[in-house]
Motif scaffolding. Structure first.
Motif, mmCIF file in Angstrom:
data_model
loop_
_atom_site.group_PDB
_atom_site.id
_atom_site.type_symbol
_atom_site.label_atom_id
_atom_site.label_comp_id
_atom_site.label_asym_id
_atom_site.label_seq_id
_atom_site.Cartn_x
_atom_site.Cartn_y
_atom_site.Cartn_z
ATOM 1 N N GLY A 173 7.718 24.361 100.449
ATOM 2 C CA GLY A 173 6.584 23.810 101.187
ATOM 3 C C GLY A 173 6.787 22.342 101.479
ATOM 4 O O GLY A 173 7.912 21.836 101.412
ATOM 5 N N LYS A 181 -1.611 23.556 111.830
ATOM 6 C CA LYS A 181 -1.102 24.886 111.498
ATOM 7 C C LYS A 181 0.344 24.711 111.064
ATOM 8 O O LYS A 181 1.185 24.311 111.840
ATOM 9 N N GLU A 182 0.630 25.005 109.804
ATOM 10 C CA GLU A 182 1.964 24.775 109.275
ATOM 11 C C GLU A 182 2.961 25.861 109.675
ATOM 12 O O GLU A 182 2.573 26.994 109.996
ATOM 13 N N ALA A 183 4.237 25.510 109.646
ATOM 14 C CA ALA A 183 5.302 26.464 109.943
ATOM 15 C C ALA A 183 5.311 27.546 108.864
ATOM 16 O O ALA A 183 5.092 27.254 107.679
ATOM 17 N N THR A 184 5.556 28.787 109.253
ATOM 18 C CA THR A 184 5.550 29.888 108.291
ATOM 19 C C THR A 184 6.714 30.838 108.533
ATOM 20 O O THR A 184 7.150 31.040 109.672
ATOM 21 N N PHE A 185 7.210 31.406 107.453
ATOM 22 C CA PHE A 185 8.229 32.441 107.523
ATOM 23 C C PHE A 185 7.500 33.761 107.700
ATOM 24 O O PHE A 185 6.586 34.076 106.930
ATOM 25 N N GLY A 226 6.812 35.988 104.826
ATOM 26 C CA GLY A 226 6.070 35.391 103.733
ATOM 27 C C GLY A 226 6.915 34.554 102.793
ATOM 28 O O GLY A 226 8.126 34.756 102.664
ATOM 29 N N LYS A 227 6.263 33.594 102.134
ATOM 30 C CA LYS A 227 6.959 32.685 101.219
ATOM 31 C C LYS A 227 7.582 33.429 100.042
ATOM 32 O O LYS A 227 8.701 33.131 99.612
ATOM 33 N N TRP A 251 10.923 32.364 111.895
ATOM 34 C CA TRP A 251 9.993 31.286 111.544
ATOM 35 C C TRP A 251 9.027 31.071 112.703
ATOM 36 O O TRP A 251 9.428 31.034 113.868
ATOM 37 N N ALA A 279 5.227 25.120 113.534
ATOM 38 C CA ALA A 279 3.933 24.490 113.275
ATOM 39 C C ALA A 279 3.259 24.118 114.591
ATOM 40 O O ALA A 279 3.908 24.033 115.643
ATOM 41 N N LEU A 307 10.176 20.990 105.637
ATOM 42 C CA LEU A 307 9.809 21.701 104.420
ATOM 43 C C LEU A 307 10.866 21.438 103.354
ATOM 44 O O LEU A 307 11.964 20.974 103.654
#
Length: 264
Positions: free
Chosen positions: A60, A165-169, A172-173, A240, A243, A255
């Protein structure tokens, strides 16, 4: 999600043993049956007893996240401290806002003496860009609950500015952490747990969802493990989602993968 995570870990472990280590593809992230997962897990537990289970413990922002809009709209230190912390501050001695660069407190700072932020502090905060790391250091007098006397104390939350809005995989983490753990088992199997050091691997999820600027802040004590971690983050299969800022525009976000031993 749990089946997906375990399945991801299992298939990666198999693939790493039968294909070129540098040839990791997205289609390799397949889901397997529960029976296969159970049998494989038993085998791993028997043959990999030296592996440090908590090798990957966080993915994160560098510090506790705070949205850019919250920073820009802050007028008092209430934006940075909890109600419990604020209640302890019976008399403020000083409030310092300090920019952190390369994990060190820099000379980019402004000082105030009340809970209300000064004009200089407000300007400094508004100039912080995404991924900026900073500390809000509050020195104050706190009343001792037993003696009733005022005593010196301080609080210093470390914060990282993140997009709205954060970057996300996509998977899921937890799936990402499982992938990294399983994919490094071979290079970690003979490592001495007592010699592991806390390390952080920085990378940027760009506007188009690609991974860039992969680099370590320090070694975990084992160069082969460092090299493998860089390779995995650079070539990781999966998608990915970039963001987004308050306007819905896609932006870069940095991150950090914390691994090795638990550290600051």
């Amino acid at each position: 999600m749990k089946n997906q995570i375990v399945g991801l870990s299992f298939i990666v472990a198999i693939l790493l043993s039968c294909q070129d280590k540098n040839d990791i593809k997205k289609e390799d992230l397949a889901v397997v049956t529960n029976d296969q997962v159970t049998n494989n897990t038993k085998t791993i537990n028997k043959s990999k007893t030296k592996v440090f289970d908590d090798f990957i413990y966080e993915i994160g922002p560098r510090f506790s996240s705070i949205k850019k809009s919250e920073v820009e709209n802050a007028k008092t230190i209430n934006a940075f401290f909890s109600e419990e912390e604020l209640e302890k501050m019976e008399a403020i001695t000083s409030i310092k806002i300090i920019r952190v660069i390369d994990d060190k407190q820099s000379e980019i700072r402004e000082v105030g003496t009340t809970k209300d932020l000064t004009k200089a502090q407000l300007n400094l905060l508004k100039n912080f860009e995404y991924d900026a790391n900073f500390v809000v250091r509050a020195d104050f007098k706190q009343r001792n609950e037993i003696t009733g006397e005022l005593e010196n104390n301080y609080a210093s939350p470390h914060l990282t500015i993140v997009p709205e809005k954060e970057a996300t995989f996509v998977d899921g983490k937890d799936a990402l952490k499982a992938f990294l753990k399983m994919s490094t088992e071979e290079v970690r199997k003979d490592a001495d747990l007592e010699k592991f050091q806390a390390a952080k691997l920085y990378f940027t999820v760009s506007k188009d969802g690609t991974i860039k600027n992969v680099h370590l802040d320090r070694s975990c004590g084992y160069p082969e493990i460092d090299k493998k971690m860089i390779e995995l983050i650079t070539q990781i299969p999966g998608t990915w989602l970039p963001a987004e800022n308050a306007k819905g525009e896609q932006v870069n976000q940095e991150l950090v993968v914390s691994f090795g031993l638990l550290g600051c």
